[in-house]
Design an enzyme around this catalytic site. Structure first.
Site, mmCIF file in Angstrom:
data_model
loop_
_atom_site.group_PDB
_atom_site.id
_atom_site.type_symbol
_atom_site.label_atom_id
_atom_site.label_comp_id
_atom_site.label_asym_id
_atom_site.label_seq_id
_atom_site.Cartn_x
_atom_site.Cartn_y
_atom_site.Cartn_z
ATOM 1 N N HIS A 1 0.871 -1.196 -0.019
ATOM 2 C CA HIS A 1 0.143 -0.111 -0.097
ATOM 3 C C HIS A 1 0.969 1.140 -0.170
ATOM 4 C CE1 HIS A 1 -2.572 -2.900 2.288
ATOM 5 N NE2 HIS A 1 -3.417 -2.431 1.831
ATOM 6 N N GLU B 1 -8.887 -13.095 -1.738
ATOM 7 C CA GLU B 1 -8.087 -13.779 -0.268
ATOM 8 C C GLU B 1 -9.059 -14.659 0.311
ATOM 9 O OE1 GLU B 1 -7.506 -11.890 3.869
ATOM 10 O OE2 GLU B 1 -6.553 -10.559 2.185
ATOM 11 N N ASP C 1 -5.616 -13.550 9.027
ATOM 12 C CA ASP C 1 -4.584 -13.271 7.906
ATOM 13 C C ASP C 1 -3.200 -14.350 8.434
ATOM 14 O OD1 ASP C 1 -5.723 -11.403 6.310
ATOM 15 O OD2 ASP C 1 -4.879 -9.825 7.493
#
Length: 464
Positions: free
Chosen positions: A133, A301, A342
């Site tokens: 990012h 994802e 995650d």
């Protein structure tokens, strides 16, 4: 002085220090043939042999592993119940410096140290790609001008490191969810001024991605959704989201980069109660509604997929079926927890199901397998970052080998083909071509009764 003008001095000082950020890993992680030697070291690959050919391609070309900047080099171990646990073991700044307490040179130096740590990690791990990012590589400052100046300086250095190492940018993206201005969304914010800021931020992030040679750009709408329907105009917000995407398409084309792939990353919720790009099917419907189906693919994802109540591979299968699978954030969640954890995937079966789809579509051309994963806050040794990536890379290598075997054997495909064999008849093919009618089908069924082929018996087994 600008950050760009400070860059040569900061680079020279960093080079003079020659800091080693991962001293316990002295060189590139080796592949150790498990059939020839017994090696119990967690700092070696047992299955991922990057130049080994599987199903016509090298492992590295099928798997296209990418390390993320955010969890790996900005992850602090902070959670809602406890303070950061990881910064003490990192020799780079996990938490950004502030303009209130640091000089321009100190802020730039902090960013450059993080770049050096990142590329040492990429090279030693032996991956070909990374992703970021905009706010991972450089913090937001007091003005958009100074923020962009800092981004220009840091990406100048990233470009140097890419050329020195051969490591490439897989994709870039903009963080439109962390700053307080984005509390009600970026593109879907009810305040037009916030929409404009989000557009300006995406504009710069696309430019930086192109500058660094990235093959893709991801839109993850973490706050593009709602918390309450009572105060939300959902149609207006979705119209505005589509408007931002159309502006992005126009901008990449104006920059002479129409080949840059745009990916949408579905997620059903968190941090919003409902996110507009809920799952792959929702994204397909959205794209077709707004005439964007030829300009976007998905970045799936699986941890998000399971949050939506689907099987791990569900969104990958649907995206592949509709030819919009672009990239994969190859993580997983915890079945006992209801949020996005995650984690690194350590399940060979799930990896096999993922790679089965990747092989079927011929590979991820402009995307890859991106480790949007983080070590647990209890894993405080810096070498744990290596151990986690190595373990999951081996799991996906095993998944690739198993998927290739499944396809080469042809047994699973033969079973599927057998289930649908009656659709090969001329009457069925007319239905698929839109050339049939209810009357024709009614006559077909009546004929089944006459010929003794009625559907009153036990259905054919699905072999499941």
């Amino acid at each position: 002085m600008s950050f760009v003008s400070l860059l040569p001095e900061v680079i020279a000082e960093a080079a003079a220090l020659n800091t080693v950020y991962f001293p316990s890993v002295e060189s590139t992680v080796p592949f150790v043939d498990r059939n020839l030697t017994k090696d119990s070291s967690p700092l070696s690959f047992k299955f991922y042999n990057k130049d080994e050919v599987v199903f016509g391609k090298k492992m590295r070309d099928w798997l296209k592993f990418s390390v993320v900047y955010w969890h790996t080099f900005k992850g602090s171990g902070l959670d809602p119940f406890g303070a950061p646990t990881l910064p003490a073991s990192r020799d780079w700044d996990v938490i950004d410096l502030s303009e209130a307490t640091a000089s321009k040179k100190e802020i730039l130096t902090s960013c450059i140290k993080r770049v050096d740590a990142a590329f040492e990690f990429f090279v030693k791990l032996g991956v070909d790609y990374y992703a970021f990012h905009d706010r991972d590589i450089a913090p937001e400052l007091s003005t958009i001008e100074s923020t962009n100046d800092l981004l220009d300086a840091v990406t100048d250095y990233l470009l140097i490191k890419q050329k020195d190492t051969g490591v490439k940018l897989l994709w870039g993206t903009a963080n439109l969810f962390s700053h307080p201005r984005y509390a009600n969304g970026g593109a879907t914010n009810p305040d037009f001024r916030v929409f404009a800021y989000a557009a300006a931020q995406v504009k710069k992030a696309i430019e930086l991605t192109i500058k660094l040679g990235g093959s893709g750009y991801v839109f993850w709408g973490g706050r593009e959704g709602y918390m309450s329907l009572l105060n939300t105009n959902v149609r207006k917000e979705l119209d505005h989201l589509a408007a931002l995407f159309k502006l992005a398409i126009a901008h990449k084309n104006a920059l002479g980069a129409p080949e840059l792939s745009f990916f949408i990353e579905p997620k059903p919720k968190e941090p919003t109660k409902h996110q507009y790009d809920y799952d792959a099917q929702t994204v397909i419907g959205f794209l077709r509604t707004y005439g964007l189906e030829n300009d976007f693919k998905t970045n799936i994802e699986p941890n998000h997929t399971t949050l939506a109540g689907h099987a791990y591979e569900h969104d990958i299968v649907f995206s592949a079926a509709y030819d919009i699978l672009g990239s994969i954030d190859c993580n997983t969640g915890d079945e006992n927890l209801g949020w996005d954890t995650d984690q690194f995937l350590m399940d060979e079966k799930k990896a096999t199901l993922v790679m089965l789809q990747v092989l079927k579509i011929g590979g991820l051309t402009t995307g890859g397998l991106n480790f949007d994963c983080k070590v647990r806050r209890e894993s405080t040794d810096v070498e744990d970052i290596f151990i986690a990536h190595i373990g999951s890379m081996d799991v996906f290598a095993r998944g690739l080998i198993q998927a290739a075997y499944i396809l080469q054997s042809g047994k699973l495909q033969a079973l599927v083909d057998s289930r649908y064999k009656t659709w090969n008849s001329e009457e069925a093919l007319k239905v698929e071509r839109g050339e049939s009618s209810f009357g024709v089908l009614e006559a077909f069924v009546k004929n089944l009764d006459v010929t003794g082929q009625s559907l009153k018996g036990v259905p054919s087994s699905g072999k499941q």
